[in-house]
Design a protein around this motif. Structure first.
Motif, PDB file in Angstrom:
ATOM      1  N   ALA A 184      -2.983  10.550  13.915  1.00 46.73           N
ATOM      2  CA  ALA A 184      -1.920   9.945  14.764  1.00 46.73           C
ATOM      3  C   ALA A 184      -0.985   8.888  14.078  1.00 46.73           C
ATOM      4  O   ALA A 184       0.229   8.662  14.233  1.00 46.73           O
ATOM      5  CB  ALA A 184      -2.529   8.779  15.797  1.00 46.73           C
ATOM      6  N   VAL A 185      -1.318   9.038  12.582  1.00 47.39           N
ATOM      7  CA  VAL A 185      -0.596   7.875  11.655  1.00 47.39           C
ATOM      8  C   VAL A 185       0.418   8.768  11.065  1.00 47.39           C
ATOM      9  O   VAL A 185      -0.196   9.575  10.234  1.00 47.39           O
ATOM     10  CB  VAL A 185      -1.402   6.952  10.736  1.00 47.39           C
ATOM     11  CG1 VAL A 185      -0.815   6.278   9.826  1.00 47.39           C
ATOM     12  CG2 VAL A 185      -2.674   6.118  11.666  1.00 47.39           C
ATOM     13  N   PRO A 186       1.733   8.316  10.798  1.00 47.99           N
ATOM     14  CA  PRO A 186       2.751   9.055  10.017  1.00 47.99           C
ATOM     15  C   PRO A 186       2.096   8.925   8.494  1.00 47.99           C
ATOM     16  O   PRO A 186       1.709   7.690   8.243  1.00 47.99           O
ATOM     17  CB  PRO A 186       4.038   8.342  10.577  1.00 47.99           C
ATOM     18  CG  PRO A 186       3.900   7.902  11.856  1.00 47.99           C
ATOM     19  CD  PRO A 186       2.378   7.397  11.916  1.00 47.99           C
ATOM     20  N   GLU A 187       2.485   9.725   7.766  1.00 49.00           N
ATOM     21  CA  GLU A 187       2.010   9.638   6.361  1.00 49.00           C
ATOM     22  C   GLU A 187       2.600   8.732   5.787  1.00 49.00           C
ATOM     23  O   GLU A 187       1.657   7.913   4.948  1.00 49.00           O
ATOM     24  CB  GLU A 187       2.367  11.286   5.483  1.00 49.00           C
ATOM     25  CG  GLU A 187       1.984  11.021   4.398  1.00 49.00           C
ATOM     26  CD  GLU A 187       2.112  12.102   3.343  1.00 49.00           C
ATOM     27  OE1 GLU A 187       1.873  12.412   2.218  1.00 49.00           O
ATOM     28  OE2 GLU A 187       2.701  13.288   4.204  1.00 49.00           O
ATOM     29  N   GLU A 188       4.143   8.268   5.953  1.00 48.76           N
ATOM     30  CA  GLU A 188       4.750   7.121   5.224  1.00 48.76           C
ATOM     31  C   GLU A 188       4.166   5.628   5.450  1.00 48.76           C
ATOM     32  O   GLU A 188       4.347   4.653   4.828  1.00 48.76           O
ATOM     33  CB  GLU A 188       6.240   7.434   5.396  1.00 48.76           C
ATOM     34  CG  GLU A 188       6.481   7.115   7.048  1.00 48.76           C
ATOM     35  CD  GLU A 188       6.422   8.141   7.713  1.00 48.76           C
ATOM     36  OE1 GLU A 188       7.136   8.274   9.112  1.00 48.76           O
ATOM     37  OE2 GLU A 188       5.962   9.237   7.285  1.00 48.76           O
ATOM     38  N   LEU A 189       3.352   5.829   6.920  1.00 48.47           N
ATOM     39  CA  LEU A 189       2.849   4.579   7.181  1.00 48.47           C
ATOM     40  C   LEU A 189       1.363   4.318   7.088  1.00 48.47           C
ATOM     41  O   LEU A 189       0.632   3.273   7.178  1.00 48.47           O
ATOM     42  CB  LEU A 189       3.066   4.376   8.753  1.00 48.47           C
ATOM     43  CG  LEU A 189       2.780   2.946   9.574  1.00 48.47           C
ATOM     44  CD1 LEU A 189       3.645   1.945   9.129  1.00 48.47           C
ATOM     45  CD2 LEU A 189       2.925   3.492  10.893  1.00 48.47           C
ATOM     46  N   ARG A 190       0.799   5.429   6.360  1.00 55.16           N
ATOM     47  CA  ARG A 190      -0.667   5.419   6.284  1.00 55.16           C
ATOM     48  C   ARG A 190      -1.367   4.447   5.609  1.00 55.16           C
ATOM     49  O   ARG A 190      -2.600   3.771   5.969  1.00 55.16           O
ATOM     50  CB  ARG A 190      -1.188   6.855   5.820  1.00 55.16           C
ATOM     51  CG  ARG A 190      -2.392   7.172   6.032  1.00 55.16           C
ATOM     52  CD  ARG A 190      -2.854   8.630   5.516  1.00 55.16           C
ATOM     53  NE  ARG A 190      -2.340   9.489   6.528  1.00 55.16           N
ATOM     54  CZ  ARG A 190      -1.966  10.888   6.252  1.00 55.16           C
ATOM     55  NH1 ARG A 190      -1.896  11.250   5.073  1.00 55.16           N
ATOM     56  NH2 ARG A 190      -1.298  11.670   7.158  1.00 55.16           N
ATOM     57  N   ALA A 194       0.628  -1.226  -0.050  1.00 60.13           N
ATOM     58  CA  ALA A 194      -0.216  -0.110  -0.070  1.00 60.13           C
ATOM     59  C   ALA A 194       0.940   1.327  -0.013  1.00 60.13           C
ATOM     60  O   ALA A 194       0.437   2.115  -0.559  1.00 60.13           O
ATOM     61  CB  ALA A 194      -0.926   0.003   1.221  1.00 60.13           C
ATOM     62  N   ASP A 195       1.933   1.168   0.605  1.00 55.76           N
ATOM     63  CA  ASP A 195       2.958   2.511   0.709  1.00 55.76           C
ATOM     64  C   ASP A 195       3.905   2.168  -0.409  1.00 55.76           C
ATOM     65  O   ASP A 195       4.695   3.304  -0.733  1.00 55.76           O
ATOM     66  CB  ASP A 195       3.431   2.761   2.161  1.00 55.76           C
ATOM     67  CG  ASP A 195       2.266   2.897   3.098  1.00 55.76           C
ATOM     68  OD1 ASP A 195       1.494   3.714   2.759  1.00 55.76           O
ATOM     69  OD2 ASP A 195       2.171   2.452   4.150  1.00 55.76           O
TER      70      ASP A 195
END
Length: 419
Positions: free
Chosen positions: A337-343, A79-80
């Motif tokens: 709360a979720v960092p963008e690179e982990l979204r 997904a990322d």
């Protein structure tokens, strides 16, 4: 194609439909959700006609839940790692190919079940990638929350409309013909996403990581873990009354038509709750009602203590559904709360866990009802569900205090940034 920035001032659900890209995402979602529901009905009928076995027919439905945990865990990194549009179109094409193969005359039952598993295996990746990409299309603020709400309402409406539509189609089409229409729906969804959304770069670095790296990153962070469990665990208890509706309806002497009415109660309540929260409340108010509604929602099931008749069951299920309005505020907490690179990975795991625990909840409800009265099992689920929510809310507050007030603006009583 314009997107709504996080600083834009939204004006209810209409603000979401003003975004051209979202209109394509919404139409694709509608087609794929209805397609899945119709495919499940047609495939269940097809398997039953081929085997004459109620067990095999029921197993067809169960296979829609079982691969979620595996697919969500093993595929979440994709997904990322790749551009969202490429992932979404690829998942739609895989599902279209599976549905087309199911429609081939003479396909053995074992092949049909494997193909159903394959569709369910990629579903959490598709859902997680799409939900993460909504922050690119709509921004990570209030408009994102409303967009997520609209997609959830489509899914709930599919429970009300899709099964009726599937039954109607099967009166004029053979099961394989209905499945072929599902394949066409997935293809249409792929075309909408391919030509209706922008190609954006991947969030991650593109480097391969362990399949469990995303789960460790999400569940290893105290705050993200509490938020994720606040999505996951209540659903385990709220599916109990729906899982036991058939035996309870038989217990109180309700007929098949009444059973159908009861099955609509919670989805209708859920849609009404989302519409109210999305249309009538501000973002700050939605944040403030998360804790009380999340805790009170399962308590509606305590009405089962008095072994209610049809009106009482309708009220209990509708109230439990209405309390689902807290999800809009919870969505905002989560995306903050979720960092963008982990979204993408986080959203994939979130959806996979939610579906998996719903399946677990249904199974546990059936097991408990083998030894205890149905009304007691449902009421007990309401009590335990509320206790679980209270524990998670306490953990969420503690995680907010442990981080202090650093960064991001003022925080409410849970420690969540308010806007």
């Amino acid at each position: 194609m314009a997107t709504v920035t996080p600083t834009a001032t939204p004006r209810g659900y209409r603000s979401v439909f003003r975004v051209r890209e979202f209109r394509a995402v919404f139409a694709a979602h509608l087609m794929s959700v209805l397609g899945v529901v119709v495919a499940e009905i047609a495939l269940t009928v097809l398997v039953y006609r081929a085997t004459g076995s109620p067990l095999m027919s029921a197993l067809t439905f169960a296979l829609g839940f079982l691969p979620y945990a595996l697919g969500g865990t093993l595929l979440s990194g994709i997904a990322d790692r790749y551009p969202a549009r490429r992932v979404l179109v690829g998942c739609d094409l895989v599902c279209a190919a599976c549905a087309a193969a199911m429609a081939v005359p003479g396909a053995p039952v074992a092949v049909l079940l494997v193909l159903r598993c394959a569709m369910a295996f990629v579903a959490p990746l598709f859902q997680g990638t799409r939900n993460a990409s909504l922050t690119d299309v709509l921004g990570p603020g209030e408009v994102f929350v409303l967009g997520r709400s609209l997609l959830r309402m489509v899914a709930q409406s599919a429970l009300l409309i899709g099964f009726g539509l599937g039954g109607l189609l099967l009166t004029v089409l053979a099961p394989r013909g209905a499945i072929a229409l599902t394949a066409a729906g997935f293809l249409a969804s792929a075309l909408l996403l391919r030509f209706g959304t922008l190609l954006r770069p991947a969030r991650g670095s593109g480097a391969r990581t362990s399949p469990l790296a995303g789960a460790r990153a999400v569940l290893g962070d105290r705050r993200l873990r509490a938020l994720t469990l606040l999505f996951w665990l209540p659903s385990l208890f709220l599916v109990v009354p729906e899982a036991l509706l058939a035996p309870y309806a038989a217990e109180i002497g309700a007929g098949t038509a009444v059973l159908g009415l009861l099955m609509c109660a919670m989805p209708v309540g859920t849609i009404a709750g989302e519409l109210w929260a999305g249309s009538a409340l501000t973002a700050r108010t939605r944040s403030r009602i998360v804790a009380p509604l999340a805790a009170v929602g399962p308590l509606a099931l305590l009405l089962y203590v008095v072994r209610p008749g049809v009106p009482g069951v309708l009220v209990a299920l509708a109230l439990a559904g209405l309390a689902h309005a807290h999800t809009l505020g919870l969505d905002q907490w989560y995306v903050d709360a979720v960092p963008e690179e982990l979204r993408g990975r986080a959203m994939t795991l979130l959806g996979a866990g939610l579906m998996t625990l719903q399946g677990v909840g249904m199974a546990l409800a059936g097991l408990a009802a083998e030894f205890l009265p149905v009304h007691g099992v449902v009421a007990g689920a309401g009590v335990v569900g509320t206790l679980v929510v209270l524990v998670l809310l306490a953990e969420l507050r503690a995680s907010g205090r442990s981080r202090g007030g650093a960064g991001g603006g003022p925080r409410d009583e849970t420690g969540v940034v308010t806007k």
